[in-house]
Design a protein around this motif. Sequence first.
Motif, PDB file in Angstrom:
ATOM      1  N   PRO A   1       5.194  -4.436   2.962  1.00 28.58           N
ATOM      2  CA  PRO A   1       5.348  -5.129   1.648  1.00 28.58           C
ATOM      3  C   PRO A   1       5.785  -4.223   0.357  1.00 28.58           C
ATOM      4  O   PRO A   1       6.460  -4.434  -0.562  1.00 28.58           O
ATOM      5  CB  PRO A   1       3.882  -5.616   1.264  1.00 28.58           C
ATOM      6  N   ALA A   2       5.222  -2.771   0.593  1.00 22.78           N
ATOM      7  CA  ALA A   2       5.552  -1.728  -0.501  1.00 22.78           C
ATOM      8  C   ALA A   2       6.979  -1.533  -0.226  1.00 22.78           C
ATOM      9  O   ALA A   2       7.705  -1.319  -1.497  1.00 22.78           O
ATOM     10  CB  ALA A   2       4.771  -0.670  -0.073  1.00 22.78           C
ATOM     11  N   GLU A   3       7.577  -1.304   0.747  1.00 21.39           N
ATOM     12  CA  GLU A   3       9.040  -0.958   0.931  1.00 21.39           C
ATOM     13  C   GLU A   3       9.812  -2.127   0.209  1.00 21.39           C
ATOM     14  O   GLU A   3      10.813  -2.093  -0.261  1.00 21.39           O
ATOM     15  CB  GLU A   3       9.405  -1.162   2.459  1.00 21.39           C
ATOM     16  N   ARG A   4       9.267  -3.335   0.271  1.00 25.70           N
ATOM     17  CA  ARG A   4      10.082  -4.486  -0.289  1.00 25.70           C
ATOM     18  C   ARG A   4      10.116  -4.405  -1.795  1.00 25.70           C
ATOM     19  O   ARG A   4      11.387  -4.612  -2.570  1.00 25.70           O
ATOM     20  CB  ARG A   4       9.232  -5.967  -0.129  1.00 25.70           C
ATOM     21  N   MET A   5       9.405  -3.605  -2.329  1.00 21.38           N
ATOM     22  CA  MET A   5       9.452  -3.344  -3.943  1.00 21.38           C
ATOM     23  C   MET A   5       9.830  -1.795  -4.145  1.00 21.38           C
ATOM     24  O   MET A   5      10.527  -1.922  -5.234  1.00 21.38           O
ATOM     25  CB  MET A   5       8.012  -3.512  -4.539  1.00 21.38           C
ATOM     26  N   PHE A   6       9.857  -1.303  -3.029  1.00 22.99           N
ATOM     27  CA  PHE A   6      10.075   0.171  -3.651  1.00 22.99           C
ATOM     28  C   PHE A   6      11.575   0.971  -2.780  1.00 22.99           C
ATOM     29  O   PHE A   6      11.721   1.971  -3.017  1.00 22.99           O
ATOM     30  CB  PHE A   6       9.377   1.281  -3.425  1.00 22.99           C
ATOM     31  N   THR A   7      12.114   0.073  -2.181  1.00 21.81           N
ATOM     32  CA  THR A   7      13.327   0.281  -1.382  1.00 21.81           C
ATOM     33  C   THR A   7      14.409  -1.002  -1.562  1.00 21.81           C
ATOM     34  O   THR A   7      13.993  -1.898  -1.905  1.00 21.81           O
ATOM     35  CB  THR A   7      13.270   0.449   0.069  1.00 21.81           C
ATOM     36  N   ILE A   8      15.558  -0.376  -1.656  1.00 23.25           N
ATOM     37  CA  ILE A   8      16.635  -1.655  -1.770  1.00 23.25           C
ATOM     38  C   ILE A   8      16.842  -2.437  -0.887  1.00 23.25           C
ATOM     39  O   ILE A   8      17.186  -3.535  -0.825  1.00 23.25           O
ATOM     40  CB  ILE A   8      18.114  -1.087  -2.365  1.00 23.25           C
TER      41      ILE A   8
ATOM     42  N   THR B   1      -2.667   3.901  -2.962  1.00 22.18           N
ATOM     43  CA  THR B   1      -2.633   2.861  -4.219  1.00 22.18           C
ATOM     44  C   THR B   1      -2.300   1.655  -3.773  1.00 22.18           C
ATOM     45  O   THR B   1      -1.541   1.415  -2.756  1.00 22.18           O
ATOM     46  CB  THR B   1      -1.279   3.192  -5.155  1.00 22.18           C
ATOM     47  N   ILE B   2      -3.235   0.623  -3.844  1.00 19.45           N
ATOM     48  CA  ILE B   2      -2.947  -0.985  -3.385  1.00 19.45           C
ATOM     49  C   ILE B   2      -2.619  -1.540  -4.404  1.00 19.45           C
ATOM     50  O   ILE B   2      -3.196  -1.757  -5.466  1.00 19.45           O
ATOM     51  CB  ILE B   2      -4.193  -1.157  -2.731  1.00 19.45           C
TER      52      ILE B   2
ATOM     53  N   ALA C   1      -3.156  -2.994  -9.793  1.00 21.27           N
ATOM     54  CA  ALA C   1      -3.204  -1.852  -8.951  1.00 21.27           C
ATOM     55  C   ALA C   1      -4.560  -0.984  -8.776  1.00 21.27           C
ATOM     56  O   ALA C   1      -5.146  -1.149 -10.206  1.00 21.27           O
ATOM     57  CB  ALA C   1      -1.875  -0.847  -9.341  1.00 21.27           C
ATOM     58  N   ILE C   2      -4.903  -0.490  -7.843  1.00 24.14           N
ATOM     59  CA  ILE C   2      -6.062   0.352  -7.596  1.00 24.14           C
ATOM     60  C   ILE C   2      -5.511   1.648  -6.979  1.00 24.14           C
ATOM     61  O   ILE C   2      -5.012   1.572  -5.798  1.00 24.14           O
ATOM     62  CB  ILE C   2      -7.075  -0.375  -6.911  1.00 24.14           C
ATOM     63  N   SER C   3      -5.818   2.830  -7.821  1.00 21.86           N
ATOM     64  CA  SER C   3      -5.274   4.008  -7.087  1.00 21.86           C
ATOM     65  C   SER C   3      -6.624   4.653  -6.484  1.00 21.86           C
ATOM     66  O   SER C   3      -7.377   4.781  -7.516  1.00 21.86           O
ATOM     67  CB  SER C   3      -4.497   4.944  -7.788  1.00 21.86           C
TER      68      SER C   3
ATOM     69  N   ILE D   1       0.885  -1.218   0.154  1.00 21.41           N
ATOM     70  CA  ILE D   1      -0.054  -0.033   0.001  1.00 21.41           C
ATOM     71  C   ILE D   1       0.928   1.050   0.036  1.00 21.41           C
ATOM     72  O   ILE D   1       1.843   1.364   0.699  1.00 21.41           O
ATOM     73  CB  ILE D   1      -0.907   0.159   1.124  1.00 21.41           C
ATOM     74  N   LEU D   2       0.694   1.989  -0.906  1.00 22.72           N
ATOM     75  CA  LEU D   2       1.505   3.312  -1.184  1.00 22.72           C
ATOM     76  C   LEU D   2       0.677   4.655  -1.135  1.00 22.72           C
ATOM     77  O   LEU D   2      -0.400   4.603  -1.551  1.00 22.72           O
ATOM     78  CB  LEU D   2       2.408   3.354  -2.246  1.00 22.72           C
ATOM     79  N   VAL D   3       0.861   5.716  -0.321  1.00 17.61           N
ATOM     80  CA  VAL D   3       0.461   6.990  -0.250  1.00 17.61           C
ATOM     81  C   VAL D   3       1.251   8.107  -0.922  1.00 17.61           C
ATOM     82  O   VAL D   3       2.550   8.190  -0.446  1.00 17.61           O
ATOM     83  CB  VAL D   3       0.013   7.267   1.047  1.00 17.61           C
TER      84      VAL D   3
END
Lengths: 152, 712
Positions: free
Chosen positions: B351-358, B428-429, B411-413, B336-338
Motif C-alpha cells: 500500500p505504501a508503494e502505491r503512494m510512493f512509487t510511480i 510510520t503507519i 500518520a503515526i511515526s 507502512i514505511l520504515v
Amino acid sequence: MSGAEAPRSRRAPEEPALVLVVDDVADGREICAEYLLFRKYRVATAADGREALGKAFDLVPDVILMDLSLPEIDGWEATRRLKGDERTRHIPIIALTAHALRSAHDEALAAGCDAVVTKPVMPRDLETEVRRLLTDLVAPHPRDPETPTPTT
Amino acid sequence: MAVARLKALPPPGAGSGTGARAKLALLELLLAEQDARGCAALALAWLSRHAGVERSLCAVVEDGTHLVGLAGHGLSSSVVESFRLDLSHRSHPLVLALVSGEPVAFAGRGAQVFESPLATDAFQAVPLSRGEAGETGPGLLLVAGPGEGPSEEEVIWAAGLLGVRLAALGYRRAQAEERRHQRERGWLLGIINAVSDPILLTDADGRILIANPGAERLLSADEKMSEGRRRAVALNNMLFSASLFPATEEGVPTPKELLLVDPIEGQDLLFEVMSTRVKVRRGETGTVSVLRNVSDLRRASEEIEENYRRLRAAEAQTRAERDRLDLILNSALDPILVTDAEGKLVLMNPPAERMFTIGGSRSSRAERWVRTNDAVFTSFVSNLYTGPSMRWRGELTLVDPQSGAGVPFEAISGKVLSRQGEDTWTVTILHDLTETVEKSRLYEQVKRHSEELREKVEEATAELAEQNELLRRQAFELEQASALKSQFLANVSHELRTPLNAILGYTQLMIEGVSGELNQNQEDKLARVDANARHLLSVINDLLDIARIESGKMPIQLEPVRLPELIDEVMTEVEPLIARTSLEVRRDLPGGVPDMRSDRKKVKQILLNLLSNALKFTPRGSVAIRVGFDDRHVWTAVTDTGIGISEENQKRIFEEFAQADSSYARRAGGTGLGLSICRRLASILGGEITLVSQQGIGSTFTLLLPLEVAPS
C-alpha cells in the motif's frame, strides 16, 4: 338436617303449618296469604327485611317465602342472618324473585335459600313447593330455578 | 661355570713353545675385549704371529643348529661370512671334530669330502673348548700353516683360551639380552598399562593372553568379588567374545561398537572396539583388541546434535517469525514505511508503494505526485528528528499517483532504538481517512434521516395513541351502553313481571274460587285474562333471552343428551296442542342415534319451538319428525304440510318480530321471536337451523347439531 325436627315439635300435629310471607309489594303478599289461608295454612306477613327478621325470631315459622328485593334489609341479607342464627337456621326459605337472570338465582342459593322461584308464579305452584319443603326437608327437590315458560 | 672355566685356564708360561709373556699378553687382550668377534680376531692374529699359522677361521655354533664363521685371518671377509655348516650333518668331518672335542688334522685326504674354507686340504680343526662328551662346544678353530704346519700346542692353548672367553662372553650376552628383554617387556607393559583404554591380546580361541588393568577391570573376576560383579564380568566376556570372532576373519579391521557394563560402577559403557590380527608364535595367530570408551563421546556427540537441532529450530522459528512479519506487513491495508536514521526509505509495504512509487504509469504527472508525496512524508518524519519525542502523530494529505486524487491520512511515526539507545529506524503507519471522512458524512446523513424518521414515527405514534384512546373510550362507552342496555332489559323485565305476577295471581285466585263462586261467563272472561297475561310473559321471557344472547351472557351447561328421549319429552309437552288438531303426527327415528354432548334445555327449547310452530301453522295434513346422524353430527327435521313460506320471506323469518303472515300469526299466537331465538341458540351450540319450504305445500325446518360442542 336433623335441626328440622325442632319446629315440628313446637306445633301440635293437628295444628296447620305457619308460613311467613315476606314481600314489599302488597299485591304479592295478599295473593300468597289469601291462597295459603284458603289452603288452611296459618300465615304471617312482613313488608321488609327488618320486619321479616323480627317476626321470624318471634314466631319461628315453619316456612318462609322471601322476596329478594326488599327495602331496609334485602332478602339475601335477611336470609344470611336467619341461616346464621341458631334459632332460625332450620327454617326452610323459598326465595321469590322477579329477576330472571341466573346470577340472582345463584346469589339466593349462596345466601342460604333452600329453593328459588321466579315470578310470576301461580299461587297453586307456590303451595306445591311449600308442601314439598315441609314434607321433604332432607333432600330438596332439584327444581328448575326458572319458571317453565309457555312456548310461543 | 665360566669362572670355573677361567680358573681351569692353563697358567701363563706353562706352554713350552711360545714365551709366557706372549701368552699373558693374549690373555690380557682377550679379557679387555668384550666382543666375541673382536676376541676371535685377536686370537687369530696372535696365532699367526706366535704359532706359524698362515690362514685361519674361527667358527661358532649359532642357535645350536649351525656352525657359522665368526672371524678369519689370511682370508677374505666374504669367505668368513659365507661359512655356514649345518650341524644336523652329523657325518661331516668338521661336525665330528666339533662333537669329539679333540683336534683333528686334515692332510689332503678329506679334500674330496668337503671344500675347505682355508683353500688348502692340509689344515687342523681344533674345538674351541674341550666340551664334555656329547656336548657341542662353542665353536671350531681351523688353522693352516706354511711348511710343516703351525705349532699344535700353541693352537690348542689359544683355542682353549678363546673357547673359554667366548663361552664367558656368550653367557653374559645371554644374560644381558634377557635383562634387555625384560626391560623392554616392562616398558611395553608399562605403556599398555598406562593406556586407560582396555587393551587385550587373545589367542585364536579367544582366550585372553595379555590384558591391561582397564581390560581386567571389565573382563577379569576373582573370588573376592561379589556375585553381581562376577556375573557382570561373565556377561562382558560373552559380549566381547561374540564381538571378537567375526573380526578375526581376514580383512581390514573396522571399529565396532560394544556395550559393556562397568562391574564396579554398574553403569553402561559404550566402547569402540578395534581388533587387529597378529602373529603370536610360529604358526599361531591372535587378536589385539583396543577398546575405546566412547560413552562420553557419544553423549557429547548427542549433545552437539541436540544443540544443532535447537539451533536449526531457532533458525526456523526466526525465519517463520520474519515470514510472519513480512506477511503482516504485506497484508496490512495501511501503508507502512520504515526509514533509517538518515531519513532514507529502507522498507515499505505494497500500500505504501502505491503512494510512493510511480508504479506502472510512467507519466510525468505520476512522477511529480510521487515527489510531492516524498516531500510531504519527509517533512512529516523530520518532526520526529528535531524533537525529543519518540512518537509523532499528525494528519497529512498525499496524492494518489495513479488517479491524482488527494487522500487524507492519519500518520503515526515511531522511533526504533537499538540496544545502545541510538536511533536506528523510524516506522510510520499511514491510515487512510477517506473512508472515515466518508463514513462520518454518511453517519451524519443517516442520523438526520433517522431523526426525521423518528419524528415521523413519534407523530404517527401519538396520533395512533390518540385514536386508540378514542377507540378505547368508544369501546368503553359501547360496553357501558351494552351493560346499561342489559341492565335496562333486566330492570324492564323485573318491572313488567311484578304487575304481571299480580294479574296472574289474582286471576288464578278467582278461577280457583278462593274469592267465592263464579258463574260460567265470569270464568270464561277470567280465562281470557289469564291467557293474555301468559302471552305477555312469553314475550317478556323471549326478549330477555335475546338480550342475554346478544350480551353473551347466555350460559351453556353441557351434559349428555339422548335425542330420542328428548323428542319423547317434547311430544308429551305438545300433546295438548296435538289434541286440538286433526293432524297426523309421525316420528321417524332410526336406531343407534348417538348421544350428543350439548345443553339439553336449549336443544329442548329449539325442538319445542319448531314442533309447536309446525302444529300451529299446519291446518291439515301431517307433521313428521325425522332424525339422522353421521359420525360428527345429528340432525332433526320437522316437516309439515302447512301453509309454507315464500322465498322472499324465508330470510326474513329468522328476524325478530317477523312472521310470514301477521294476521295468521295473531290468530295462531306467538311472539314472533321464537325462530330468531332458536337460530341464535343453535349457533351458540355450534349448529344451525335450515329451512326448505314451498308456499302452499309445506316447510321443513332442520336443526343440525354437532355431537360435541366445540369449546368457544
